[in-house]
Write a protein that holds these residues in place. Structure first.
Motif, short mmCIF file in Angstrom:
data_model
loop_
_atom_site.label_atom_id
_atom_site.label_comp_id
_atom_site.label_asym_id
_atom_site.label_seq_id
_atom_site.Cartn_x
_atom_site.Cartn_y
_atom_site.Cartn_z
N LYS A 144 0.83 -1.20 0.00
CA LYS A 144 0.00 0.00 0.00
C LYS A 144 0.87 1.25 0.00
N GLN A 145 0.93 1.93 -1.12
CA GLN A 145 1.63 3.21 -1.17
C GLN A 145 0.77 4.28 -0.49
N TRP A 146 1.45 5.30 0.05
CA TRP A 146 0.73 6.30 0.84
C TRP A 146 -0.17 7.19 0.00
N SER A 147 -0.04 7.14 -1.31
CA SER A 147 -0.94 7.90 -2.18
C SER A 147 -2.31 7.23 -2.28
N ALA A 148 -2.44 5.99 -1.78
CA ALA A 148 -3.74 5.31 -1.75
C ALA A 148 -4.51 5.79 -0.52
N ALA A 149 -5.78 6.11 -0.71
CA ALA A 149 -6.59 6.67 0.37
C ALA A 149 -6.73 5.71 1.55
N ASP A 150 -6.67 4.39 1.30
CA ASP A 150 -6.84 3.42 2.37
C ASP A 150 -5.52 2.92 2.94
N SER A 151 -4.44 3.61 2.64
CA SER A 151 -3.14 3.24 3.22
C SER A 151 -3.05 3.73 4.66
N ASP A 152 -2.04 3.26 5.37
CA ASP A 152 -1.89 3.59 6.79
C ASP A 152 -0.45 4.00 7.08
N VAL A 176 13.05 12.30 6.98
CA VAL A 176 13.48 13.02 5.78
C VAL A 176 12.64 12.51 4.62
N THR A 177 12.09 13.42 3.83
CA THR A 177 11.23 12.98 2.74
C THR A 177 11.29 13.98 1.59
N GLY A 178 10.80 13.55 0.44
CA GLY A 178 10.75 14.42 -0.72
C GLY A 178 9.49 15.27 -0.71
N ALA A 179 9.52 16.35 -1.48
CA ALA A 179 8.40 17.30 -1.50
C ALA A 179 7.11 16.64 -1.98
N SER A 180 7.20 15.73 -2.95
CA SER A 180 5.98 15.09 -3.47
C SER A 180 5.34 14.19 -2.43
N VAL A 181 6.15 13.52 -1.61
CA VAL A 181 5.61 12.67 -0.55
C VAL A 181 4.99 13.54 0.54
N MET A 182 5.65 14.64 0.88
CA MET A 182 5.11 15.53 1.91
C MET A 182 3.75 16.08 1.51
N ASN A 183 3.58 16.41 0.24
CA ASN A 183 2.28 16.90 -0.22
C ASN A 183 1.18 15.87 0.01
N MET A 203 -5.54 20.39 5.30
CA MET A 203 -4.12 20.08 5.16
C MET A 203 -3.44 20.19 6.52
N LEU A 204 -2.62 19.20 6.84
CA LEU A 204 -1.87 19.20 8.10
C LEU A 204 -0.62 20.06 7.98
N SER A 205 -0.19 20.62 9.10
CA SER A 205 1.07 21.36 9.13
C SER A 205 2.21 20.41 9.49
N ILE A 206 3.43 20.89 9.34
CA ILE A 206 4.60 20.10 9.74
C ILE A 206 4.53 19.80 11.23
N GLU A 207 4.07 20.76 12.02
CA GLU A 207 3.96 20.55 13.47
C GLU A 207 2.96 19.44 13.78
N HIS A 208 1.86 19.40 13.05
CA HIS A 208 0.90 18.30 13.23
C HIS A 208 1.57 16.96 12.95
N LEU A 209 2.29 16.88 11.84
CA LEU A 209 2.91 15.62 11.44
C LEU A 209 4.01 15.20 12.41
N LYS A 210 4.77 16.16 12.92
CA LYS A 210 5.80 15.83 13.91
C LYS A 210 5.17 15.21 15.15
N ALA A 211 4.02 15.75 15.58
CA ALA A 211 3.34 15.21 16.75
C ALA A 211 2.76 13.82 16.46
N ILE A 212 2.18 13.65 15.27
CA ILE A 212 1.57 12.36 14.91
C ILE A 212 2.63 11.26 14.82
N PHE A 213 3.75 11.57 14.16
CA PHE A 213 4.79 10.56 13.94
C PHE A 213 5.79 10.49 15.08
#
Length: 309
Positions: A144-152, A176-183, A203-213
């Motif tokens: 499951k690639q993350w571009s799929a809506a049902d990925s986790d 560390v990730t590429g811009a296309s993945v971050m989008n 859309m989530l912010s970087i701060e949101h993602l830092k807390a989630i991950f």
């Protein structure tokens, strides 16, 4: 250095300071790998094993001898630094007629050229499966690639962090990730849902993602390059890497601290010098750096290859 060579090289402290202070905002290599300054061009870097995690008998009875541990000998990784230099010529007529500081412009151009090469070197290391210890990479195109809506992506990242902790003794603290993945991650429905149904965020912010991950920082590579001089391509592709990175120290890090990788740089580098050519009518501005980016902890990272379609 011989007197002959010293006379040939005219170091320009003003242009050197300009070069050191000038950084492309989108270059992330030195955020990913801290810089360690070394005195020689050939260095041996300690690659530590798991001795720090061994359980020892530490109880001592009255009048008994002290418990003594045997320090392990670190495996040494040889690293040979490489010289990188790039020059740009300024004709005396251009310098006289231009309304701009042509030597400063030349300094910026050669600085960008050298730093782009460093960015490419580090990006290739981070996106190469062979850089990582066996079992610490996965190709998401086979699942499951993350571009799929049902990925986790959260479960994928949590599991990857645990795999690194089991091998390295520490959880990765940097993504560390590429811009296309971050989008994709910023707009992923499963991640947006974690904020609760009452939010209207699209859309989530970087701060949101830092807390989630649960990472200290998320570094997004947006640099592009033109290998053929025409078409621009992403330097940081459709990948995500989780790495252990110590806090960067301005004066240079200690190579003995566990880390996925370091940039080893000769002390005193980089510098800018000038030399004459074409019968003295062209003065060249030259940027020199002696360095090497090296992975010293293949067990301290995890690679998601082809993270999105």
């Amino acid at each position: 250095m011989s007197a002959y060579l010293k006379n040939k090289r005219q170091v320009d402290p003003v242009l050197t300071q300009l070069a050191v202070g000038y950084r492309q905002a989108n270059f992330i290599g030195e955020q990913v790998m801290p810089v360690v300054f070394v005195d020689k061009e050939g260095v041996r870097v300690p690659v530590f094993g798991k001795a720090a995690f061994v359980e020892y008998q530490t109880e001592r009875a009255p009048h008994a001898a002290s418990n003594v541990m045997t320090l392990d000998s670190a495996t040494m990784l040889p690293v040979v630094l490489e010289e990188h230099d790039l020059a740009a010529g300024v004709d005396y007529r251009e310098n006289n007629e231009s309304m701009f500081d042509e030597k400063a412009k030349a300094t910026r151009r050669v600085t960008t050229g050298i730093e782009l090469r460093q960015e490419l070197d580090i990006a290739r290391l981070l996106q190469n499966k062979t850089t990582y210890q066996t079992g610490l990479t996965t190709d998401l195109s086979s699942g499951k690639q993350w571009s799929a809506a049902d990925s986790d992506p959260l479960t994928d990242i949590v599991n990857a962090k645990e795999k690194v902790r089991a091998e390295c003794g520490q959880k990765p603290n940097i993504m560390v990730t590429g811009a296309s993945v971050m989008n994709v991650l910023k707009r992923h429905p499963a991640l947006l849902a974690m904020l609760g149904g009452g939010n209207n965020l699209k859309m989530l912010s970087i701060e949101h993602l830092k807390a989630i991950f649960e990472v200290d920082d998320i570094i997004t590579g947006e640099t592009v390059a033109a290998p053929d001089g025409k078409k621009l391509v992403d330097v940081w592709g459709k990948f995500t890497s989780l790495i252990v990175r110590p806090k960067a120290v301005e004066s240079g890090n200690d190579e003995g601290v566990p880390s996925f990788g370091y940039i080893f740089r000769r002390r005193g580098m980089p510098y800018v010098d000038r030399y004459e050519g074409v019968g003295g009518k062209v003065e060249y501005v030259r940027y020199t750096d002696i360095r090497k980016a090296a992975v010293v902890g293949g067990a301290c990272g995890f690679l998601f290859d082809k993270a999105i379609a």
